[in-house]
Design a protein around this motif. Structure first.
Motif, PDB file in Angstrom:
ATOM      1  N   GLN A   1      -8.621  -0.034   0.367  1.00 24.20           N
ATOM      2  CA  GLN A   1      -7.509   0.528  -0.399  1.00 24.20           C
ATOM      3  C   GLN A   1      -6.306   0.771   0.513  1.00 24.20           C
ATOM      4  O   GLN A   1      -5.173   0.509   0.127  1.00 24.20           O
ATOM      5  CB  GLN A   1      -7.938   1.849  -1.071  1.00 24.20           C
ATOM      6  CG  GLN A   1      -6.881   2.459  -1.953  1.00 24.20           C
ATOM      7  CD  GLN A   1      -6.584   1.639  -3.182  1.00 24.20           C
ATOM      8  OE1 GLN A   1      -7.420   0.898  -3.678  1.00 24.20           O
ATOM      9  NE2 GLN A   1      -5.375   1.753  -3.678  1.00 24.20           N
ATOM     10  N   GLN A   2      -6.566   1.242   1.725  1.00 22.37           N
ATOM     11  CA  GLN A   2      -5.490   1.465   2.683  1.00 22.37           C
ATOM     12  C   GLN A   2      -4.768   0.149   2.999  1.00 22.37           C
ATOM     13  O   GLN A   2      -3.546   0.101   3.076  1.00 22.37           O
ATOM     14  CB  GLN A   2      -6.036   2.085   3.972  1.00 22.37           C
ATOM     15  CG  GLN A   2      -4.951   2.394   4.977  1.00 22.37           C
ATOM     16  CD  GLN A   2      -5.514   2.946   6.281  1.00 22.37           C
ATOM     17  OE1 GLN A   2      -6.581   2.529   6.729  1.00 22.37           O
ATOM     18  NE2 GLN A   2      -4.807   3.895   6.870  1.00 22.37           N
ATOM     19  N   GLY A   3      -5.532  -0.919   3.134  1.00 21.44           N
ATOM     20  CA  GLY A   3      -4.943  -2.231   3.400  1.00 21.44           C
ATOM     21  C   GLY A   3      -4.031  -2.680   2.265  1.00 21.44           C
ATOM     22  O   GLY A   3      -2.937  -3.207   2.506  1.00 21.44           O
ATOM     23  N   PHE A   4      -4.467  -2.474   1.033  1.00 24.49           N
ATOM     24  CA  PHE A   4      -3.641  -2.841  -0.121  1.00 24.49           C
ATOM     25  C   PHE A   4      -2.353  -2.019  -0.150  1.00 24.49           C
ATOM     26  O   PHE A   4      -1.266  -2.555  -0.380  1.00 24.49           O
ATOM     27  CB  PHE A   4      -4.398  -2.645  -1.435  1.00 24.49           C
ATOM     28  CG  PHE A   4      -5.460  -3.667  -1.694  1.00 24.49           C
ATOM     29  CD1 PHE A   4      -5.187  -5.026  -1.649  1.00 24.49           C
ATOM     30  CD2 PHE A   4      -6.756  -3.270  -1.983  1.00 24.49           C
ATOM     31  CE1 PHE A   4      -6.170  -5.971  -1.879  1.00 24.49           C
ATOM     32  CE2 PHE A   4      -7.751  -4.202  -2.212  1.00 24.49           C
ATOM     33  CZ  PHE A   4      -7.470  -5.557  -2.170  1.00 24.49           C
ATOM     34  N   ILE A   5      -2.469  -0.722   0.078  1.00 26.52           N
ATOM     35  CA  ILE A   5      -1.304   0.160   0.048  1.00 26.52           C
ATOM     36  C   ILE A   5      -0.309  -0.216   1.140  1.00 26.52           C
ATOM     37  O   ILE A   5       0.891  -0.342   0.885  1.00 26.52           O
ATOM     38  CB  ILE A   5      -1.733   1.641   0.165  1.00 26.52           C
ATOM     39  CG1 ILE A   5      -2.442   2.072  -1.116  1.00 26.52           C
ATOM     40  CG2 ILE A   5      -0.540   2.547   0.466  1.00 26.52           C
ATOM     41  CD1 ILE A   5      -3.122   3.429  -1.033  1.00 26.52           C
ATOM     42  N   GLU A   6      -0.802  -0.418   2.354  1.00 24.44           N
ATOM     43  CA  GLU A   6       0.083  -0.777   3.466  1.00 24.44           C
ATOM     44  C   GLU A   6       0.748  -2.129   3.219  1.00 24.44           C
ATOM     45  O   GLU A   6       1.925  -2.317   3.529  1.00 24.44           O
ATOM     46  CB  GLU A   6      -0.674  -0.771   4.797  1.00 24.44           C
ATOM     47  CG  GLU A   6      -1.166   0.599   5.221  1.00 24.44           C
ATOM     48  CD  GLU A   6      -0.066   1.646   5.356  1.00 24.44           C
ATOM     49  OE1 GLU A   6       1.059   1.317   5.781  1.00 24.44           O
ATOM     50  OE2 GLU A   6      -0.337   2.808   5.015  1.00 24.44           O
ATOM     51  N   GLY A   7       0.003  -3.069   2.647  1.00 21.80           N
ATOM     52  CA  GLY A   7       0.571  -4.382   2.326  1.00 21.80           C
ATOM     53  C   GLY A   7       1.684  -4.278   1.289  1.00 21.80           C
ATOM     54  O   GLY A   7       2.734  -4.915   1.418  1.00 21.80           O
ATOM     55  N   ARG A   8       1.460  -3.466   0.261  1.00 11.97           N
ATOM     56  CA  ARG A   8       2.475  -3.282  -0.786  1.00 11.97           C
ATOM     57  C   ARG A   8       3.702  -2.567  -0.224  1.00 11.97           C
ATOM     58  O   ARG A   8       4.833  -2.917  -0.560  1.00 11.97           O
ATOM     59  CB  ARG A   8       1.882  -2.511  -1.966  1.00 11.97           C
ATOM     60  CG  ARG A   8       2.828  -2.310  -3.119  1.00 11.97           C
ATOM     61  CD  ARG A   8       3.198  -3.608  -3.804  1.00 11.97           C
ATOM     62  NE  ARG A   8       4.047  -3.326  -4.952  1.00 11.97           N
ATOM     63  CZ  ARG A   8       4.831  -4.196  -5.525  1.00 11.97           C
ATOM     64  NH1 ARG A   8       4.855  -5.453  -5.093  1.00 11.97           N
ATOM     65  NH2 ARG A   8       5.587  -3.871  -6.554  1.00 11.97           N
ATOM     66  N   ILE A   9       3.496  -1.598   0.649  1.00 13.81           N
ATOM     67  CA  ILE A   9       4.621  -0.897   1.280  1.00 13.81           C
ATOM     68  C   ILE A   9       5.471  -1.894   2.071  1.00 13.81           C
ATOM     69  O   ILE A   9       6.702  -1.912   1.947  1.00 13.81           O
ATOM     70  CB  ILE A   9       4.135   0.264   2.177  1.00 13.81           C
ATOM     71  CG1 ILE A   9       3.636   1.420   1.304  1.00 13.81           C
ATOM     72  CG2 ILE A   9       5.241   0.737   3.124  1.00 13.81           C
ATOM     73  CD1 ILE A   9       2.943   2.534   2.078  1.00 13.81           C
TER      74      ILE A   9
END
Length: 158
Positions: free
Chosen positions: A53-61
């Motif tokens: 989930q952290q990877g998805f959030i950082e990617g979207r940011i």
């Protein structure tokens, strides 16, 4: 070429970016810390899910920051195109055969949402409409065949 965004679309993307940074990122950091406290990380599904989930959030940011820094923001309310269809136009169409009416706004690729009536400037229907005027008829080649639409009205809202 810089990607066009409407002012409203730019504001929505900035709000999403702020939400990700101020709410979602801290939540996932807390979830990772809680999962770490459970011990062995190799077999800890909560830890792996939180990291993913952290990877998805950082990617979207990163994606949002990049898009917003390179976008050409256009204030639709200041366009003086009259009845001509250009980027940002809200176009009311009537199907030439069925008289079914639909309304679309032509927006940037990242802010398009067909369910909300926001179509991408690069979509076939938008490309067919650009440059036309109120009262014109346009033909659009769709997977189901050619469709003809009459342009009922063109407006520009802020």
């Amino acid at each position: 070429m810089r990607a066009p965004l409407t002012l409203k679309g730019s504001q929505r993307l900035r709000e999403e970016l702020e939400h990700l940074k101020s709410v979602k990122r801290p939540e996932v950091i807390t979830a990772i810390a809680d999962a770490r406290a459970h011990g062995d990380l190799k077999e800890n599904a909560e830890y792996h899910a939180a990291r993913e989930q952290q990877g998805f959030i950082e990617g979207r940011i990163k994606e949002l920051e990049s898009v917003l820094s390179h976008a050409q923001v256009i204030d639709v309310s200041k366009l003086a195109a009259g009845s001509k269809v250009v980027f940002g136009a809200i176009v009311e169409l009537a199907d030439a055969e069925t008289d079914e009416e639909v309304t679309y706004q032509i927006v940037g690729d990242l802010e398009s949402d067909i369910k909300s009536g926001l179509i991408s400037v690069s979509a076939p229907i938008a490309r067919a409409l650009i440059g036309k005027n109120e009262g014109d008829t346009v033909s659009i080649v769709a997977p189901s065949g050619e469709r003809r639409y009459d342009i009922i009205s063109v407006r520009y809202d802020g």
